[in-house]
Design a protein around this motif. Structure first.
Motif, PDB file in Angstrom:
ATOM      1  N   VAL A  16      32.870  40.263  37.569  1.00 47.12           N
ATOM      2  CA  VAL A  16      33.201  39.780  38.680  1.00 47.12           C
ATOM      3  C   VAL A  16      33.262  38.310  39.110  1.00 47.12           C
ATOM      4  N   ARG A  17      34.311  38.048  39.640  1.00 50.70           N
ATOM      5  CA  ARG A  17      34.752  36.624  39.809  1.00 50.70           C
ATOM      6  C   ARG A  17      34.013  36.232  40.996  1.00 50.70           C
ATOM      7  N   ILE A  18      32.930  35.376  40.973  1.00 49.13           N
ATOM      8  CA  ILE A  18      32.338  34.869  41.877  1.00 49.13           C
ATOM      9  C   ILE A  18      32.560  33.394  42.464  1.00 49.13           C
ATOM     10  N   ASN A  30      36.247  29.493  38.737  1.00 50.76           N
ATOM     11  CA  ASN A  30      36.206  29.626  37.497  1.00 50.76           C
ATOM     12  C   ASN A  30      34.908  29.965  37.000  1.00 50.76           C
ATOM     13  N   HIS A  31      34.358  30.995  37.446  1.00 55.17           N
ATOM     14  CA  HIS A  31      32.999  31.529  37.411  1.00 55.17           C
ATOM     15  C   HIS A  31      33.012  33.097  37.301  1.00 55.17           C
ATOM     16  N   VAL A  32      32.885  33.773  36.024  1.00 55.27           N
ATOM     17  CA  VAL A  32      32.682  34.960  35.890  1.00 55.27           C
ATOM     18  C   VAL A  32      31.189  35.593  35.743  1.00 55.27           C
ATOM     19  N   SER A  33      30.751  36.368  36.592  1.00 56.03           N
ATOM     20  CA  SER A  33      29.660  37.035  36.389  1.00 56.03           C
ATOM     21  C   SER A  33      29.894  38.341  35.392  1.00 56.03           C
ATOM     22  N   VAL A  34      29.121  38.632  34.566  1.00 58.95           N
ATOM     23  CA  VAL A  34      29.233  39.612  33.515  1.00 58.95           C
ATOM     24  C   VAL A  34      27.747  40.518  33.576  1.00 58.95           C
ATOM     25  N   ALA A  35      27.937  41.707  34.185  1.00 57.83           N
ATOM     26  CA  ALA A  35      26.552  42.523  34.206  1.00 57.83           C
ATOM     27  C   ALA A  35      26.761  43.433  33.007  1.00 57.83           C
TER      28      ALA A  35
END
Length: 527
Positions: free
Chosen positions: A77-79, A82-87
């Motif tokens: 998810v792009r939050i 330039n920051h992607v959260s990877v669950a």
């Protein structure tokens, strides 16, 4: 007259250009997509601006909101632009691995007050130096030395609760401590959170500064700070006069400081000098300065009266880097402030989380009572010791399960991808991309924890092969930047929970209460 018209036209043009400039600043990076993250889904505003994450962080429920985004969009998810959260549990070992070269992002700059400490320094060499000086104070040997101080204040907490209980059985009520208390039908009702805060602050005050804040005895949120912190910082070894200090609500200020720094860290660094002047952020900045004043005051007082007692501060003073150099006084104070923050709010919140879930799950509470009675003795009223709590599997399972649901670092701690990039779950991220793995979300991954992820069920930690759970469990972060004080934190929780639960039976005032940590009902069943 013509000049006046010209000036008005120029001003009008300038006003029109401002929104155009704002659009260009946010649209151009999105179109260029230099980090190749445009393909990842996420909230619309988050694709163009950091404002979405900043507002979510300010609201205080960032972990839950990001988790909902993962439920909606999937593991990536792009939050922020330039920051992607990877669950994904497997991402932990990649994003936070030893030797992968990833650095903390500029999110951590928002947590610097006196100077950079081991938590918020981003430079690898500086962190290695600080870690070498500090890590020895949290060795298993050192933690054992701190046990008497921990037990002292846990005992004081129990004395206070016993005193209130004795008054409650007589039908009395009072307003001692925040939230007050009352007696009803021979029972004591009180709010657990303020008392957990008093306990954790007094413990960390003793360990980090040489004496407690006195909150447990006073049943009050209060600490002393200098009116002029800079003057105190420059006058080590001199006594601070009573007229030069103020009494402030330290717990309240710590919470304000945390909310401020968390929100400020999500805002672009170039915006921060301007945003901090807005009313809410301005108050947060004052909280940062006031909290720093607590550390400055306490360390100055301690250094003015040298002692041979063994505590965190004395061990910090003994530490040396590879060149044999100790920490400077300013650096020492910054690390003491880090210890205050890391050792107070997290311990109190975790204590309340564990008690809350035990109150909701009668089966788990009774099972823990049974283990404590069998191993520690039902009639023994003393505070539990380190050796006593060392081998209590169900106690550990209860603590772990509560920390899974209420992790002390629930949000995804951001890391900047190093040179050469990183590949996560088959997706390549180039240098400079910011990645994070949210503990809140991976602690609710049904492939690891089962379909009952939202249930407090300590038994899951005692059933068969739990290697996948331990690999995913991330309450103190992992890798070279993991929490140095996790051994001490876990020992504190073991002693606190064992001592409380061997003595009291606990239920919620409102059995249907779910949000928050609520008020607890103490019955005189185990004294």
């Amino acid at each position: 007259m013509l000049d006046f018209v010209y000036d008005r036209l120029s001003l009008s043009n300038a006003l029109y250009l401002i929104p155009v400039a704002v659009v260009i600043v946010h649209l151009v990076p999105y179109l260029l997509d230099s980090h190749g993250v445009r393909k990842y889904p996420g909230p619309l505003v988050a694709r163009f601006s950091d404002i979405w994450l900043g507002l979510v962080s300010k609201g205080g429920h960032r972990s839950e909101v990001v988790h909902k985004m993962h439920q909606q969009y999937g593991p990536f998810v792009r939050i922020a632009p330039n920051h992607v959260s990877v669950a994904d549990p497997d991402a932990l070992a990649i994003v936070y691995a030893h030797g992968n070269g990833a650095l903390k992002s500029d999110f951590y700059d928002a947590f610097v007050s006196i100077r950079r400490g081991v938590f918020n320094t981003r430079d690898r060499a500086d962190h290695t130096r600080k870690r070498k000086i500090i890590s020895h104070i949290f060795s298993q040997k050192s933690v054992v030395e701190f046990e008497p101080q921990v037990r002292l204040y846990v005992g004081l907490l129990l004395q206070q609760w016993d005193r209130l209980f004795d008054m409650a059985v007589k039908g009395m009520s009072g307003t001692e401590g925040e939230g007050g208390w009352r007696g009803e039908s021979g029972r004591l009702w009180l709010d657990c959170l303020p008392w957990a805060n008093y306990l954790s602050f007094d413990i960390v005050g003793d360990l980090a500064f040489g004496e407690p804040f006195g909150m447990l005895k006073a049943a009050k949120d209060s600490a002393l700070v200098p009116k002029n912190p800079e003057q105190v910082m420059n006058s080590y070894g001199k006594e601070t006069l009573a007229s030069d200090v103020l009494s402030i609500p330290a717990i309240q200020i710590l919470n304000g400081r945390g909310e401020y720094s968390m929100s400020m860290g999500a805002i672009p660094k170039s915006w921060r000098p301007f945003v901090r002047h807005l009313p809410w952020y301005s108050q947060g900045q004052k909280d940062v300065q006031t909290l720093a004043g607590i550390a400055i005051m306490a360390v100055a007082k301690r250094l003015a009266t040298p002692t041979d007692r063994v505590d965190l501060l004395s061990k910090l003073q003994e530490g040396r880097d590879n060149d044999g150099n100790p920490m400077s006084k300013e650096e020492l104070t910054a690390e003491a402030l880090t210890l205050l923050i890391a050792g107070s709010d997290t311990t109190s919140n975790s204590t309340c989380a564990i008690l809350y879930h035990l109150a909701r799950n009668r089966y788990a509470q009774e099972k823990l009572h049974k283990e404590l009675d069998e191993q520690l003795g039902a009639e023994d009223e003393t505070v539990a010791t380190g050796p006593q709590v060392k081998n209590l599997p169900y106690l550990d399972a209860c603590i772990n399960e509560a920390l899974r649901i209420h992790s002390t670092s629930a949000l995804g701690l951001p890391r900047t991808v190093p040179e050469g990039g990183l590949t996560v779950r088959g997706q390549y991220f180039p240098q400079g991309t910011v990645l994070s793995v949210p503990s809140y979300s991976i602690h609710r991954d049904t492939s690891v924890w089962g379909e009952d992820v939202e249930q407090f069920r300590p038994e899951r930690w005692l059933e068969g092969d739990d290697s996948a759970m331990h690999k995913t469990f991330n309450p103190f972060s992992v890798g070279p930047r993991a929490c140095l004080g996790r051994n001490l934190a876990f020992l504190e929780l073991q002693i606190i929970i064992a001592s409380i639960m061997r003595r009291y039976d606990i239920v919620l005032e409102d059995p249907d209460f779910i949000v928050g940590l609520g008020r607890f009902h103490f019955l005189n069943l185990r004294r």
